[in-house]
Scaffold this motif. Structure first.
Motif, PDB file in Angstrom:
ATOM      1  N   GLU A 131     111.112 -66.551  42.144  1.00 37.05           N
ATOM      2  CA  GLU A 131     111.947 -65.731  41.347  1.00 37.05           C
ATOM      3  C   GLU A 131     111.203 -64.093  41.210  1.00 37.05           C
ATOM      4  O   GLU A 131     112.176 -63.232  41.208  1.00 37.05           O
ATOM      5  CB  GLU A 131     112.084 -66.365  39.897  1.00 37.05           C
ATOM      6  CG  GLU A 131     112.732 -65.395  38.764  1.00 37.05           C
ATOM      7  CD  GLU A 131     114.292 -65.488  39.103  1.00 37.05           C
ATOM      8  OE1 GLU A 131     114.934 -64.199  39.033  1.00 37.05           O
ATOM      9  OE2 GLU A 131     114.926 -66.348  39.926  1.00 37.05           O
ATOM     10  N   ARG A 133     109.502 -62.674  43.621  1.00 34.34           N
ATOM     11  CA  ARG A 133     109.942 -62.205  44.819  1.00 34.34           C
ATOM     12  C   ARG A 133     111.255 -61.644  45.222  1.00 34.34           C
ATOM     13  O   ARG A 133     111.621 -60.579  45.587  1.00 34.34           O
ATOM     14  CB  ARG A 133     109.625 -63.386  45.913  1.00 34.34           C
ATOM     15  CG  ARG A 133     108.041 -63.089  46.360  1.00 34.34           C
ATOM     16  CD  ARG A 133     107.783 -64.209  47.619  1.00 34.34           C
ATOM     17  NE  ARG A 133     106.657 -64.963  47.422  1.00 34.34           N
ATOM     18  CZ  ARG A 133     106.425 -66.217  46.913  1.00 34.34           C
ATOM     19  NH1 ARG A 133     107.607 -66.957  47.147  1.00 34.34           N
ATOM     20  NH2 ARG A 133     105.221 -66.702  46.913  1.00 34.34           N
ATOM     21  N   ARG A 134     112.219 -62.546  44.471  1.00 39.07           N
ATOM     22  CA  ARG A 134     113.646 -62.186  44.699  1.00 39.07           C
ATOM     23  C   ARG A 134     114.052 -60.925  43.649  1.00 39.07           C
ATOM     24  O   ARG A 134     114.575 -60.061  44.211  1.00 39.07           O
ATOM     25  CB  ARG A 134     114.376 -63.337  44.036  1.00 39.07           C
ATOM     26  CG  ARG A 134     115.756 -63.190  44.284  1.00 39.07           C
ATOM     27  CD  ARG A 134     116.719 -64.359  43.682  1.00 39.07           C
ATOM     28  NE  ARG A 134     116.689 -64.268  42.159  1.00 39.07           N
ATOM     29  CZ  ARG A 134     117.207 -63.329  41.420  1.00 39.07           C
ATOM     30  NH1 ARG A 134     117.921 -62.362  41.975  1.00 39.07           N
ATOM     31  NH2 ARG A 134     117.154 -63.550  40.312  1.00 39.07           N
ATOM     32  N   VAL A 135     113.327 -60.577  42.714  1.00 39.96           N
ATOM     33  CA  VAL A 135     113.508 -59.659  41.766  1.00 39.96           C
ATOM     34  C   VAL A 135     112.821 -58.357  42.529  1.00 39.96           C
ATOM     35  O   VAL A 135     113.344 -57.307  42.520  1.00 39.96           O
ATOM     36  CB  VAL A 135     112.966 -59.777  40.330  1.00 39.96           C
ATOM     37  CG1 VAL A 135     112.493 -58.439  39.541  1.00 39.96           C
ATOM     38  CG2 VAL A 135     113.609 -60.906  39.621  1.00 39.96           C
ATOM     39  N   TRP A 136     111.812 -58.512  42.966  1.00 42.08           N
ATOM     40  CA  TRP A 136     110.913 -57.529  43.763  1.00 42.08           C
ATOM     41  C   TRP A 136     111.695 -56.997  45.025  1.00 42.08           C
ATOM     42  O   TRP A 136     111.985 -55.710  45.278  1.00 42.08           O
ATOM     43  CB  TRP A 136     109.676 -57.767  44.321  1.00 42.08           C
ATOM     44  CG  TRP A 136     108.597 -58.096  43.069  1.00 42.08           C
ATOM     45  CD1 TRP A 136     108.489 -57.444  41.917  1.00 42.08           C
ATOM     46  CD2 TRP A 136     107.477 -58.636  43.041  1.00 42.08           C
ATOM     47  NE1 TRP A 136     107.516 -57.685  41.093  1.00 42.08           N
ATOM     48  CE2 TRP A 136     106.840 -58.616  41.927  1.00 42.08           C
ATOM     49  CE3 TRP A 136     106.713 -59.377  44.246  1.00 42.08           C
ATOM     50  CZ2 TRP A 136     105.501 -59.107  41.670  1.00 42.08           C
ATOM     51  CZ3 TRP A 136     105.443 -60.085  43.616  1.00 42.08           C
ATOM     52  CH2 TRP A 136     105.073 -59.798  42.525  1.00 42.08           C
ATOM     53  N   LEU A 137     112.487 -57.890  45.631  1.00 36.88           N
ATOM     54  CA  LEU A 137     113.132 -57.614  47.027  1.00 36.88           C
ATOM     55  C   LEU A 137     114.535 -56.918  46.373  1.00 36.88           C
ATOM     56  O   LEU A 137     114.718 -55.966  47.147  1.00 36.88           O
ATOM     57  CB  LEU A 137     113.477 -59.134  47.609  1.00 36.88           C
ATOM     58  CG  LEU A 137     114.320 -58.923  48.965  1.00 36.88           C
ATOM     59  CD1 LEU A 137     113.573 -57.722  49.943  1.00 36.88           C
ATOM     60  CD2 LEU A 137     114.538 -60.079  49.722  1.00 36.88           C
ATOM     61  N   ALA A 138     115.260 -57.424  45.576  1.00 38.22           N
ATOM     62  CA  ALA A 138     116.326 -56.691  44.886  1.00 38.22           C
ATOM     63  C   ALA A 138     116.100 -55.350  44.556  1.00 38.22           C
ATOM     64  O   ALA A 138     116.837 -54.331  44.697  1.00 38.22           O
ATOM     65  CB  ALA A 138     116.861 -57.684  43.715  1.00 38.22           C
ATOM     66  N   SER A 139     114.980 -55.137  43.872  1.00 41.60           N
ATOM     67  CA  SER A 139     114.447 -53.843  43.463  1.00 41.60           C
ATOM     68  C   SER A 139     114.148 -53.001  44.567  1.00 41.60           C
ATOM     69  O   SER A 139     114.716 -51.770  44.615  1.00 41.60           O
ATOM     70  CB  SER A 139     113.293 -53.989  42.494  1.00 41.60           C
ATOM     71  OG  SER A 139     112.839 -52.662  42.044  1.00 41.60           O
ATOM     72  N   LEU A 141     115.461 -53.213  47.698  1.00 46.82           N
ATOM     73  CA  LEU A 141     116.709 -53.040  48.397  1.00 46.82           C
ATOM     74  C   LEU A 141     117.575 -51.704  47.640  1.00 46.82           C
ATOM     75  O   LEU A 141     118.315 -50.973  48.507  1.00 46.82           O
ATOM     76  CB  LEU A 141     117.607 -54.205  48.487  1.00 46.82           C
ATOM     77  CG  LEU A 141     116.881 -55.143  49.482  1.00 46.82           C
ATOM     78  CD1 LEU A 141     117.881 -56.429  49.658  1.00 46.82           C
ATOM     79  CD2 LEU A 141     117.049 -54.708  50.907  1.00 46.82           C
ATOM     80  N   LYS A 142     117.427 -51.469  46.471  1.00 43.37           N
ATOM     81  CA  LYS A 142     118.372 -50.718  45.759  1.00 43.37           C
ATOM     82  C   LYS A 142     117.834 -49.236  46.134  1.00 43.37           C
ATOM     83  O   LYS A 142     118.454 -48.384  45.988  1.00 43.37           O
ATOM     84  CB  LYS A 142     118.241 -50.949  44.329  1.00 43.37           C
ATOM     85  CG  LYS A 142     118.734 -52.057  43.635  1.00 43.37           C
ATOM     86  CD  LYS A 142     118.555 -51.867  42.212  1.00 43.37           C
ATOM     87  CE  LYS A 142     119.393 -53.376  41.609  1.00 43.37           C
ATOM     88  NZ  LYS A 142     119.110 -53.521  40.311  1.00 43.37           N
TER      89      LYS A 142
END
Length: 148
Positions: A131, A133-139, A141-142
């Motif tokens: 979870e 890693r998913r949040v960091w990746l989404a951040s 990508l922004k």
């Protein structure tokens, strides 16, 4: 807990701990769980006492008639009383006993319970890390533009 009632905390806590333990036992009695309605809880906690009381009072009662009287007294079905009585009167089995009766060299019953699944703490750790890693990746990508 209310200290002004002149009850020790340990006494108060012991009743809640006991209730939690009994509730856990009832809910996890076997792999296939039975219902946990209030009638079945009453049956679980009162079966032995009622059976002993009925057996002591009248020596002519059969096990079937004892079960019928208990079912009527607690408002549960005869089948529920018979099932619970069978569960409570069954013998405990050791997981360290040999799987083949009389053969001390055979595997223990515990050997057949081994699971290859990750331990619960590993599962939770992987879930939390995934979870994050998913949040960091989404951040991350922004912050990229369309072309990047």
């Amino acid at each position: 807990f209310e200290p002004e009632r002149d009850v020790r905390f340990s006494t108060y806590a012991s009743w809640w701990i006991r209730a939690s333990i009994q509730d856990y036992i009832l809910r996890n009695w076997s792999i296939v769980r039975g219902g946990t309605s209030s009638a079945q809880k009453a049956l679980f906690f009162n079966l032995r006492r009622l059976r002993a009381k009925l057996a002591k009072g009248d020596t002519q009662l059969t096990l079937q008639s004892i079960h019928q009287e208990i079912a009527a007294a607690l408002g549960v079905s005869l089948a529920d009383v018979q099932t619970m009585d069978a569960r409570l009167s069954g013998n405990d089995a050791s997981l360290q006993a040999p799987s083949v009766s009389g053969d001390a060299e055979s595997a223990e019953k515990m050997d057949f319970l081994v699971s290859d699944d990750p331990l619960p703490d590993e599962q939770v750790s992987n879930m939390i890390d995934g979870e994050r890693r998913r949040v960091w990746l989404a951040s991350a990508l922004k912050h990229l533009n369309e072309r990047e």
